[in-house]
Design a protein around this motif. Structure first.
Motif, PDB file in Angstrom:
ATOM      1  N   THR A 326      -2.819   5.464  11.782  1.00 13.11           N
ATOM      2  CA  THR A 326      -2.291   4.628  10.707  1.00 13.11           C
ATOM      3  C   THR A 326      -3.325   3.577  10.320  1.00 13.11           C
ATOM      4  O   THR A 326      -3.787   2.807  11.163  1.00 13.11           O
ATOM      5  CB  THR A 326      -0.985   3.946  11.141  1.00 13.11           C
ATOM      6  N   ILE A 327      -3.672   3.550   9.030  1.00 11.42           N
ATOM      7  CA  ILE A 327      -4.646   2.599   8.512  1.00 11.42           C
ATOM      8  C   ILE A 327      -3.930   1.388   7.916  1.00 11.42           C
ATOM      9  O   ILE A 327      -4.345   0.246   8.080  1.00 11.42           O
ATOM     10  CB  ILE A 327      -5.548   3.266   7.454  1.00 11.42           C
ATOM     11  N   SER A 328      -2.849   1.642   7.212  1.00  9.77           N
ATOM     12  CA  SER A 328      -2.013   0.596   6.638  1.00  9.77           C
ATOM     13  C   SER A 328      -0.616   1.179   6.477  1.00  9.77           C
ATOM     14  O   SER A 328      -0.400   2.364   6.763  1.00  9.77           O
ATOM     15  CB  SER A 328      -2.565   0.113   5.294  1.00  9.77           C
ATOM     16  N   GLU A 329       0.326   0.385   6.029  1.00 10.99           N
ATOM     17  CA  GLU A 329       1.696   0.868   5.908  1.00 10.99           C
ATOM     18  C   GLU A 329       1.755   2.075   4.967  1.00 10.99           C
ATOM     19  O   GLU A 329       1.327   2.010   3.818  1.00 10.99           O
ATOM     20  CB  GLU A 329       2.597  -0.239   5.376  1.00 10.99           C
ATOM     21  N   GLY A 330       2.270   3.175   5.486  1.00 11.96           N
ATOM     22  CA  GLY A 330       2.402   4.377   4.678  1.00 11.96           C
ATOM     23  C   GLY A 330       1.147   5.204   4.535  1.00 11.96           C
ATOM     24  O   GLY A 330       1.152   6.217   3.831  1.00 11.96           O
TER      25      GLY A 330
END
Length: 348
Positions: A326-330
């Motif tokens: 996960t890099i950012s939300e979503g």
């Protein structure tokens, strides 16, 4: 037999995912010789994880041979997965589809259906439209003639066809009309999830737009979740809420449609987006031509499976297998150089 309305949810309630797929694998064992010894293992799907949320369309994209259709079939247990977990919300309870026996699986199928790629071969030429779209109802014990007729009329109107067509046979219809019949059949039992496997790829462009608009209308009207499998990113752009990009049996990037198109994080996603036709002649030379082919699932390269074709590959890409993180939300991506690269996208 009318379609039930969507239940209202309390304020601030978080809807549960319709489907949660975790660690999904499908390996095909190739055997040879009199003793049928194992020769090769083809990892068609290898450790795939994703969720489909209520009332959304999740796109599963990639080149032919990347494992998209196999993934869709495994989710419905049309193919038996080698390993993994597939959980679905059914009548307020979580059901692990992998643990269902034959009778339980038969009952489960009313909640998950499929739209097939070829509308010409997916319908039985010896069955009328009425027989085709009421077959799922009969298979699940609904045999009352009045109920079947009422539901068939409702389904035909739902997909934009005249009920008077019910007594005709498939040969009397165009490709787009046949696909509408296939969609009506998939809707017969009010499923919560529909796996749509390249549902418009066999149709003319003008008809494709009509079918896409129909699926979007059904998504809103019935709150159905779709797993939309396609190789056409132009179609996916106008259809899907989120996109998961597959390569060599793995998901390499996942994001909201707008985020993926405007700023891809994986080099493979960038290459796919560059191939989307654009009318402006200034962008016609921007396509990224990848060398080689999708690797053989029985002989995957070491390290990152995309590194032999990646224009940004380094020495470490040949040795380290990137995890889907996960890099950012979503947003999730499987690339060792994600923080270093600045890739170009296209406007949605």
């Amino acid at each position: 037999m009318s379609t039930p309305s969507t239940n209202a949810m309390p304020k601030n309630a978080t809807p549960k995912n319709v489907v949660e797929v975790s660690g999904l694998k499908k390996h095909f064992v190739l055997r040879s010789g009199l003793l049928r010894r194992r020769v090769q293992v083809r990892k068609a799907v290898d450790d795939v994880n994703f969720v489909v949320r209520p009332g959304e369309i999740l796109g599963l994209v990639g080149e032919s041979g990347c494992g998209k259709t196999t993934t869709g079939l495994c989710v419905l247990r049309g193919l038996e997965p080698t390993d993994g977990s597939i959980k679905m919300q059914v009548d307020g309870a979580e059901v692990d589809i992998m643990k269902l026996g034959n009778e339980e699986l038969r009952s489960f199928r009313r909640h998950a259906q499929m739209i097939f790629q070829d509308p010409f071969s997916s319908l039985n030429p010896r069955m009328t439209v009425f027989e085709s779209i009421t077959e799922p109802l009969k298979a699940h014990g609904i045999t009352d003639r009045k109920q079947l007729e009422a539901r068939s009329f409702e389904l035909m109107e739902l997909v934009g066809l005249a009920p008077s067509y019910l007594r005709r046979y498939p040969h009397a219809f165009s490709g787009g009309q046949r696909q509408r019949i296939g969609i009506a059949r998939a809707l017969a039992l009010n499923p919560k999830l529909i796996v749509a496997d390249e549902p418009v790829s066999a149709l003319d462009v003008s008809v494709q737009a009509q079918i896409i608009n129909l699926l979007k209308d059904l998504q809103k009207q019935l709150n159905i979740a779709f797993l939309f499998i396609s190789h056409d990113l132009g179609v996916v752009k106008h259809t899907c809420d989120r996109i998961a990009v597959m390569y060599a049996g793995k998901i390499v990037e996942e994001a909201n449609t707008e985020d993926l198109y405007s700023q891809p994080l994986h080099p493979y996603s960038e290459a796919l987006l560059s191939s989307v036709p654009r009318p402006d002649p200034r962008f016609r030379d921007d396509e990224i031509i990848l060398s080689g082919e999708v690797p053989d699932p029985a002989n995957l390269p070491s390290g990152c499976p995309f590194h032999p074709r990646c224009p940004y590959a380094e020495a470490r890409c040949q040795e380290e297998v990137p995890a889907l993180r996960t890099i950012s939300e979503g947003r999730r991506v499987a690339c060792l150089r994600v923080e270093e690269l600045s890739l170009r996208g296209i406007r949605v």
